[in-house]
Write a protein that holds these residues in place. Sequence first.
Motif, short mmCIF file in Angstrom:
data_model
loop_
_atom_site.label_atom_id
_atom_site.label_comp_id
_atom_site.label_asym_id
_atom_site.label_seq_id
_atom_site.Cartn_x
_atom_site.Cartn_y
_atom_site.Cartn_z
N THR A 5 -5.52 5.80 -4.93
CA THR A 5 -4.91 4.64 -4.28
C THR A 5 -5.86 3.45 -4.33
OG1 THR A 5 -3.58 6.03 -2.83
CG2 THR A 5 -3.93 3.75 -2.12
N GLU A 6 -7.11 3.66 -3.99
CA GLU A 6 -8.10 2.57 -4.00
C GLU A 6 -8.29 2.02 -5.41
OE1 GLU A 6 -11.57 4.36 -2.28
OE2 GLU A 6 -10.68 4.42 -0.28
N ILE A 25 1.87 2.00 -3.55
CA ILE A 25 0.71 2.39 -4.34
C ILE A 25 0.29 3.81 -3.98
CG2 ILE A 25 -1.72 1.89 -4.80
CD1 ILE A 25 -1.00 -1.10 -4.36
N GLY A 63 0.80 -1.22 0.00
CA GLY A 63 0.00 0.00 0.00
C GLY A 63 0.83 1.26 0.00
N THR A 66 -6.21 2.16 -7.93
CA THR A 66 -4.98 1.49 -8.36
C THR A 66 -4.85 0.12 -7.71
OG1 THR A 66 -3.92 3.64 -8.67
CG2 THR A 66 -2.47 1.72 -8.51
N THR A 67 -5.19 0.04 -6.43
CA THR A 67 -5.14 -1.25 -5.72
C THR A 67 -6.08 -2.25 -6.38
OG1 THR A 67 -4.55 -0.16 -3.65
CG2 THR A 67 -5.48 -2.37 -3.48
N GLU A 68 -7.31 -1.82 -6.67
CA GLU A 68 -8.28 -2.69 -7.34
C GLU A 68 -7.77 -3.12 -8.71
OE1 GLU A 68 -12.16 -0.89 -7.47
OE2 GLU A 68 -12.12 -0.45 -5.33
N GLN A 80 -4.96 -5.72 -8.43
CA GLN A 80 -5.47 -7.02 -7.98
C GLN A 80 -6.25 -7.74 -9.07
OE1 GLN A 80 -7.64 -5.90 -4.45
NE2 GLN A 80 -5.80 -5.94 -3.17
#
Length: 83
Positions: free
Chosen positions: A53-54, A20, A17, A56-58, A61
């Motif tokens: 950030t959220e 990211i 995190g 990009t994380t999704e 994944q």
Amino acid sequence: MCRNITTLRGLEPPAPGEEIEAAARQYVRKVSGVQTVSAALEEPFELAVRRVTEATTELLQSLPPRRQPPTTVPPLRRLRSTA
């Protein structure tokens, strides 16, 4: 402070995190033109960083694994390797 955002997909170990968020912060700085966040800009700036950030994380994944690792090393990993 004009550095490129590096590829996070395919890193070993996977991008945490912290990496990211650093990329998201750099993106928001670049598109907004804001380098120093004042008190008046802090709330919308930090909201944008959280949302990027959220997202990009999704994205990371949901993408399939890369066949080869990226050719560049993210800035946070470069700092750690020189310390």
